[in-house]
Design a protein around this motif. Structure first.
Motif, PDB file in Angstrom:
ATOM      1  N   ASP A 110      53.817 -14.025   7.731  1.00  0.00           N
ATOM      2  CA  ASP A 110      52.925 -15.094   7.982  1.00  0.00           C
ATOM      3  C   ASP A 110      52.289 -15.526   6.563  1.00  0.00           C
TER       4      ASP A 110
ATOM      5  N   GLY B   9      50.255 -18.339   6.432  1.00  0.00           N
ATOM      6  CA  GLY B   9      49.383 -19.119   6.465  1.00  0.00           C
ATOM      7  C   GLY B   9      49.718 -20.480   6.405  1.00  0.00           C
TER       8      GLY B   9
ATOM      9  N   ARG C 175      53.955 -18.696  14.276  1.00  0.00           N
ATOM     10  CA  ARG C 175      54.209 -17.212  14.293  1.00  0.00           C
ATOM     11  C   ARG C 175      54.232 -16.531  15.924  1.00  0.00           C
TER      12      ARG C 175
ATOM     13  N   ASP D 186      50.850 -10.071   7.996  1.00  0.00           N
ATOM     14  CA  ASP D 186      49.814 -11.034   7.909  1.00  0.00           C
ATOM     15  C   ASP D 186      49.324 -11.272   6.641  1.00  0.00           C
TER      16      ASP D 186
ATOM     17  N   ARG E 229      48.279 -14.289   5.208  1.00  0.00           N
ATOM     18  CA  ARG E 229      47.567 -15.639   4.981  1.00  0.00           C
ATOM     19  C   ARG E 229      46.701 -15.862   3.718  1.00  0.00           C
TER      20      ARG E 229
END
Ligand code: XMP
Length: 516
Positions: A252, A254, A261, A280, A282
């Motif tokens: 992910d 962002g 997602r 994650d 981001r």
């Protein structure tokens, strides 16, 4: 010669339509491959095609830059079809003059003299429309050749070597402007070459499951998922072959669309059951993009960050993977084989969201032989849901190249909302599948508006929707005005900070599909 395989060899002399020839043949469920004309006769014998198609090309057979042609191809005992430039090669090899001319394309009425074989099923009394090239051409049939068809400007629009299956056509049967071109190509593949229509998604899957097992043995394999069609289908196929030996990694960054997602996670867990790691990252991506406005610099930073994050995640997955799955498709493979070489770089697409070769993994590229529409068929056959296989393409750098200029969380949030409404309305109007790609773009300008009695000074959103076969060229999509009206009023009313919506009516070329 070894036993002939049920496949066609296409030699690419550089025509912009070579890929279309391959698609047409595959649409008839016959496997084919495109190769460089520099391959040797021994290589062709080894490849053992049932038939050979010589593509068109921009060169003149007399030109200093003319690609290589070994006339021994015509005497392998394998049927040959020369298209346009390919026909001129055959004519020249047979001693006929190829007349020079200015390259011009146009529709022409073809009169057929011989309705056996190549023109089987056609009527000699009824001319058919073909799309012909009025460039170099063959005016007189070489000795030992029969004229099969002609047009007003081309006395030898199609010919055949007497008594042997070597054919040439001066027009392009592979393009849509030759409405019955598919019949001509299918006469060649089935009637003349004797191919069988055995190339199906099911046969491809069976074949590749054993190939993948053979390649990876009992080693661990990782796959970077983007949520797009190619990586999803590649992952599903590899998972079908080796099950738990596969770990999928989804980053992910962002820069994803609204709920993307969650959607990928859900679809994967439900339909694939493969081991999935979601990273994650981001913050890391957005920090690297702070203040960056230049599109290529955005791509560079995203690409570099992706590699770092991915490497780390692969290490953390802790399974000592030896192989990496890539969703490389056939058009990329062909590009590197073509006589034209890789086309000029307009945007550095293929480097973003991709991984460099020196990452230390061996590559598993199960889709290397497929076109996009075939990838979709394979995905359906593997049981992936339509929401995954029918998805529009989404670029690796994601919304970073759709928030024009500098990127911020706030601007990404505005774009996400507008884009989600836009796609919702497209689906509500049942138009999603008619469109190659549709998305919203947040422009780096503000415009004056009025809301209630107050002046506003807010963002402008541009909507883009195009039809295309392969993303190389594209036309803007003509939405019905009432659909456009609904999209615009919903976006302006529901998305805070937007007071104007524009619809992009540029085709590619000269515009590109993305704005950055
Ligand atoms: P353009 O904008 O060049 O886009 O007409 C053609 C297709 O490529 C996609 N695209 C990208 N895909 N990384 C990608 O993975 C990129 O940097 C990139 N730039 C454009 C675009 O969405 C369209 O499908």
């Amino acid at each position: 010669m070894q036993e002939m395989e049920n496949r066609i060899l296409i030699l690419d002399y550089g025509s912009q339509f070579t890929q279309l020839i391959a698609r047409r043949v595959r649409e008839e469920r016959v496997y084919c491959e495109i190769h460089s004309p520099a391959v040797s006769i021994d290589w062709i014998r080894e490849f053992a095609p049932r038939g050979i198609i010589l593509s068109g090309g921009p060169s003149s057979v007399y030109g200093a830059d003319a690609p290589p042609f070994d006339a021994a191809i015509l005497d392998l005992g394998v049927p040959v079809l020369g298209i346009c430039y390919g026909m001129q090669l055959i004519a020249q090899a047979a001693g006929a003059a190829v007349e020079p001319g200015k390259r011009e394309y146009g529709r022409a009425e073809l009169r057929i003299a011989d309705t056996s074989e190549l023109f089987h099923g056609f009527d000699a009394a009824e001319p058919v429309t073909v799309w012909a090239s009025h460039g170099d051409h063959v005016d007189q049939s070489p000795a030992g050749f029969d004229v099969l068809a002609s047009t007003r400007d081309l006395p030898v629009a199609a010919f055949r070597r007497t008594g042997s299956p070597v054919f040439g056509v001066q027009f392009h049967p592979e393009v849509a402007h030759t409405p019955r071109g598919d019949e001509i190509l299918s006469n060649f593949t089935f009637r003349i070459c004797g191919c069988e229509p055995t190339w199906t998604a099911g046969s491809f899957i069976d074949d590749h499951i054993s190939r993948i097992r053979e390649q990876v043995g009992d080693a661990h394999v990782i796959c970077g998922l983007s949520g797009g069609v190619d990586s999803s289908v590649a992952a599903a196929l590899v998972h079908r072959a080796i099950g738990d030996q596969l770990t999928c990694i989804f980053v992910d960054n962002g820069l994803l669309r609204k709920n993307e997602r969650e959607g990928v996670e859900r679809a994967f867990r439900r339909h694939l059951g493969a081991h999935l790691v979601v990273v994650d990252a981001r913050e890391q991506f957005l920090n690297r993009l702070e203040g960056i406005e230049e599109p290529e610099e955005k791509r560079r930073r995203i690409g570099e960050t992706f590699i770092r994050v991915f490497e780390r995640a692969a290490e953390d997955a802790g399974r000592d993977a030896k192989f990496l799955v890539q969703g490389t498709l056939y058009p990329d493979v062909i590009e590197s084989r073509s006589v034209r070489g890789p086309s000029a770089v307009i945007k550095t697409h293929h480097n973003v969201g991709g991984l460099p070769e020196d990452l230390g993994f061996e590559l598993v590229e199960p889709l290397r032989e497929l076109f996009k529409d075939e990838v979709r068929q394979v995905g359906r056959e593997l049981g992936l849901p339509e929401e995954l296989v029918g998805r529009h393409p989404f670029p690796g750098p994601g919304l970073a190249i759709r928030v024009l200029g500098a990127i911020s969380e706030e601007r990404l949030a505005v774009l996400r909302e507008a884009d989600a409404i836009y796609l919702e309305e497209i689906r509500a109007a049942d138009l999603y599948d008619d469109i190659w790609q549709a998305f919203a773009v947040l422009l780096p300008v503000r415009s004056v508006g009025v809301m209630g009695d107050a002046r506003t000074y807010d963002n402008v959103v541009a909507l883009r929707a195009v039809t295309s076969r392969d993303g190389m060229t594209a036309d803007w999509y003509p939405f019905p005005p009432d659909v456009l009206g609904r999209m615009s009023s919903r976006i302006i009313n529901e998305v805070d900070g937007v007071n104007r919506v524009c619809y992009d009516i540029s085709s590619k070329p000269p515009a590109t599909i993305e704005w950055e």
